[in-house]
Design a protein around this motif. Structure first.
Motif, PDB file in Angstrom:
ATOM      1  N   SER A  94       3.131   2.886  -1.391  1.00 19.50           N
ATOM      2  CA  SER A  94       3.591   1.731  -0.625  1.00 19.50           C
ATOM      3  C   SER A  94       2.640   0.548  -0.723  1.00 19.50           C
ATOM      4  N   GLN A  96       0.710  -0.313   1.466  1.00 18.64           N
ATOM      5  CA  GLN A  96       0.640  -0.876   2.817  1.00 18.64           C
ATOM      6  C   GLN A  96       0.047   0.161   3.770  1.00 18.64           C
ATOM      7  N   GLN A 103       7.014  -4.080   4.676  1.00 18.80           N
ATOM      8  CA  GLN A 103       7.691  -3.679   3.450  1.00 18.80           C
ATOM      9  C   GLN A 103       9.066  -3.086   3.772  1.00 18.80           C
ATOM     10  N   PRO A 111      12.209   3.554   3.125  1.00 21.34           N
ATOM     11  CA  PRO A 111      10.754   3.706   3.031  1.00 21.34           C
ATOM     12  C   PRO A 111      10.327   4.023   1.603  1.00 21.34           C
ATOM     13  N   ARG A 112       9.116   3.618   1.246  1.00 17.92           N
ATOM     14  CA  ARG A 112       8.624   3.832  -0.107  1.00 17.92           C
ATOM     15  C   ARG A 112       8.450   5.304  -0.475  1.00 17.92           C
ATOM     16  N   ASN A 113       7.999   6.120   0.468  1.00 12.28           N
ATOM     17  CA  ASN A 113       7.776   7.531   0.147  1.00 12.28           C
ATOM     18  C   ASN A 113       7.755   8.353   1.429  1.00 12.28           C
ATOM     19  N   SER A 241       0.632   9.193  -3.324  1.00 10.98           N
ATOM     20  CA  SER A 241       0.865   8.617  -1.988  1.00 10.98           C
ATOM     21  C   SER A 241       0.331   9.451  -0.838  1.00 10.98           C
ATOM     22  N   GLU A 245      -3.154   4.138   1.994  1.00  9.22           N
ATOM     23  CA  GLU A 245      -3.329   3.151   0.920  1.00  9.22           C
ATOM     24  C   GLU A 245      -4.560   3.408   0.054  1.00  9.22           C
TER      25      GLU A 245
ATOM     26  N   GLY B  95       1.890  -1.423  -4.884  1.00  9.63           N
ATOM     27  CA  GLY B  95       3.171  -1.434  -4.198  1.00  9.63           C
ATOM     28  C   GLY B  95       3.931  -2.732  -4.357  1.00  9.63           C
ATOM     29  N   GLU B 245       5.200  -0.742 -10.205  1.00  5.86           N
ATOM     30  CA  GLU B 245       5.497  -0.162  -8.889  1.00  5.86           C
ATOM     31  C   GLU B 245       6.270   1.155  -8.977  1.00  5.86           C
TER      32      GLU B 245
END
Lengths: 308, 308, 308, 308
Positions: A94, A96, A103, A111-113, A241, A245, B95, B245
């Motif tokens: 992410s 973040q 995001q 959500p990214r992951n 992940s 971060e 990201g 990404e």
């Protein structure tokens, strides 16, 4: 030459990182976590051959917190097809902080992951939809994986988390506004906080996650937990992940897939060889155990293991 | 059981992914890249034992583009101490799209990692400060690594990139405004675009990066390129940030450290075993070779290799 | 020369903007709003001398939606000291869509102004803390201002809003996570949605807001609503932040402080002279009444009024 | 009752705000600005009747900085049609710091308004395209408006700005990457920095901008500068976007359209009545003159003037 793995080596490593205690900060967003002594330090390793090694406070239980995000994903992978999961949550880092909404808003509630809070909440929402008693089921899963019957949630921690649930409630409601959250927000948060409030020792944690070093099938279990492919996939997610971060920095320093929690625990995997659990409550600025990462870095060097 | 590695296997894999051609999009932000035929498809593998295998258009040269970011980092690691490099650029996934300024502004001009444009530009700025002829030096480095004397820059591509330099100029100036860029912006961009415009075939690329599979020392080279530790570190960076990404998705599907370029090339590493280069010019939405990733995914499955 | 203000002029203006109907889009995020006929078009003006003019559907009630944000601020200014209000919400344009969480997260839960959703929710939270029956109190306030006893909430709209409350719940919880929200989220949302669901006609709305053209004291009221200074302050807020992210464009075109709602209503003020209410349900991309703004622009030109 | 406007009143106001000196910070991003004495304090007013009042250091010249953004817009409005200008730059508040790239990237290189740096640079780019000697032309314009023949650029300041141009260069290049910047970046920056380095006294500044209080035609000029409509439009822009991200706060406190510069100058307009210029070099956190805003706030109260 790489050193042999034994309890003495682990003692040695703990001795080496102990001076770091005092440089981090115990999580204090809820009182129940802030009370933990910052002096605690433990490590445990389970090998695919069935050997176990440990040192320090490896037998003392602590709050696993976000380490449980791996377990909820594992349970979800047993209940849902791949597509059902990955259309609702991504697989990429992410970049973040773990609890950011920024995001999530820009990316329309996906959500990214599954290892940031938003992603884990989607996974918990999925468990809620398919399980009649998601909290009880998780206990059954971890008790089987750890081979320990008395694993329980620290309900005081769970209650305390729930009282400070505002940020996670905001995340869940934001996903709901994008149609990516199906159940009652507070009900799902209750499950989520209970999973986080699970208590385990390093020894139990290393054993619980050994299946990730064994292509999905731990030596002490009679049936596979997940498939070999799913095992590689989860290890990949942890590698990219798993450490908030600072996943890149962790890969650089330690070179193993890992997942941390704000209780100060980290689980790390050497595929085909071993699972490792460390615990030291003080966290660095990204929310990862400061001495825990250092211990893993030294261990990786001493035993000459890295996936890279 | 895992299949044996040979040219037939590679032919087979290319045959399997060829139907994907037509589903991606050749990079067209500069005319010189847009002209490349979308039908091109090649793969090459070099093993640590010194064997080489290849199939398709593996002998045809293409523009390496961002794959060169690994090479400029390698050169910088030979010129600077660790601290000097990593105080100016991070090690974590961004990201964000590869050319975004958003995060760079919020994070005070320190790029997240050396494989996004901002990070690579900082690395090129460092090369500029220490090398009298950075473009020539890079040619010497790659010629030695590839064992090929006639590797050159495609000056038409470099010139074309320079004419469309606006976004990268904005990135460099933004870093300059934060004190993280020391040399003349246009001079550094010239070097950067030349590195991107380096032409190599898959066979040459696999050989060039073989040292990353050999703890820093390729069998065909008499001296190490980098140390074993640096090798693991670069592989870690590639694994977490090498595919823009979509680095998490790539780890999930392929399970190898890799670095892609918008020319359609990807280099991937199986530590201690082999380096792999694929080329197919059509890109997915994140800017990675569509058929290239698919070929690596199939290969990983067929030969049973994954770092996870 | 400026035209004289009379009903004929208003008829004329509606005639001129009616062709715009069909170019905007009626708010459809809740069914109860989507049902409103897009043909509705009304305008009403009250002057400080006590004259009233109107045309079109000026007597038909509609959902005031965000126009109510001015009223809740007015009530809060009567209950709290300046400092108490403005340490919790800012006075500056947000530059973001009205329901965005992005800026709110970056700015630690303090909304930019009381006319975006986050800011209005903070104001409602303040009302909840000091009023025993905030919904009833608001009704009393508007009935007095409008001089109409039967103003009520459209409970069907309020209920419908509540069922689609996810985004606003996310905003409230995010503020709670930063300590800027004191009461139960759902209770405050109930009040907020009721205020939004207030129904008024253009004639009633113009009369309700006439005090903003009269230094806080409308001719039909025996006591001041707010002080002259507070009146200027609210007009200033409306001028800079009243029209979502198009407040600058509105100032440019119309040149009056104004506040819009997604029900298609807009109230605008010519200080020391008159209050104006327009209604046309179709919205532009920023959520403001398309024909409503056009009518105000023409009116401003015809009567030669602008604060600039 | 409102006080009569005379030099004594202005003396009084300066006396009242002088204690604020020491609470702000003189702009120090370039040495040439940092050298200015923080004790300077001046105010001047020109009325539409032709009267002029002043107090303090009203005759001493200072660097107008961003106040010049109004002048470059005025010149552009004389050279281009409305559409040509406003398709390249917006009219709405940005909600971001004056030199931010974040929003500019998200909004594809179209600046929110002509009073943030990005917007002013687009305007300068437009002037560059149509004027053979843009720097000379601006001097002619301001000399005519001020009625003073010896107004000049402070070339030392301009040169110093140019040496610290990185952030503005990044902004210009980013717009170029989106196709919203046509001329050579460095050439346009040269003009831009010269406009900023224009030196004027409060007396000269008030007279220069008097046309904005006179529907575009100042009493001392034989031809209109702009039309009455354009005058209202520019005043609207100043009211919503003239004071960086504190335009709402300024409207709230002062209630006049205004434009500030980091040299510590502010110009403010009472439409149909007067133009006001204040100068005090110390800035608040948003980059506006701290004592300058306070002086305008007191003045507005004392003479009972506000557009709201």
């Amino acid at each position: 030459m790489a050193t042999t793995l034994d309890n003495g080596l682990l003692d040695d490593i703990l001795h080496q990182v102990r001076p770091l205690i005092g440089r981090g900060k115990v999580a204090d967003y809820i009182p129940a976590l802030a009370e933990v002594s910052s002096n605690k330090l433990g490590i445990a390793i389970c090998t695919v051959e069935g050997d176990c090694f440990s040192a320090g406070d490896a037998a003392e239980r602590f709050s696993v917190q976000s380490v449980s995000k791996v377990l909820s994903l594992v349970v979800a992978m047993g209940l849902y097809d791949d597509d059902e999961i990955w259309q609702r949550v991504g697989k990429d880092p992410s970049g973040q902080p773990f609890n950011s909404l920024l995001q999530l808003e820009l990316e329309q509630g996906k959500p990214r992951n599954p290892f940031i809070n938003a992603g884990a909440l989607v996974v918990c929402d999925m468990l809620q939809s398919r399980l009649s008693a998601p909290k009880q089921r998780m206990l059954e899963v971890v008790r089987r994986l750890a081979g320990v019957d008395d694993l329980v949630y620290d309900t005081r921690v769970a209650r305390s988390e729930f009282e400070h649930a505002a940020r996670n409630a905001a995340i869940a409601w934001l996903m709901k506004s994008f149609g990516n959250f199906n159940n009652d927000v507070m009900t799902v948060l209750q499950s989520y906080f209970h999973y986080c409030a699970l208590k385990m020792s390093c020894e139990e944690m290393a054993k619980t996650f050994l299946f990730l070093a064994c292509q999905g099938r731990a030596p002490h279990l009679d049936t596979p937990v997940i498939t070999p492919l799913q095992t590689r996939q989860i290890n990949a997610l942890m590698a990219t992940s798993g450490m908030y971060e600072n996943s890149g920095e962790f890969a650089w320093r330690v070179g193993m897939p890992g997942k941390s929690g704000v209780g100060g625990g980290i689980v790390a995997i050497v595929p085909h060889e071993m699972s490792i659990a460390v615990w030291s409550p003080e966290l660095d600025h990204a929310g990862n155990s400061l001495a825990g990462i250092a211990a893993l870095e030294i261990l990786a060097g001493r035993i000459g293991r890295s996936i890279f």
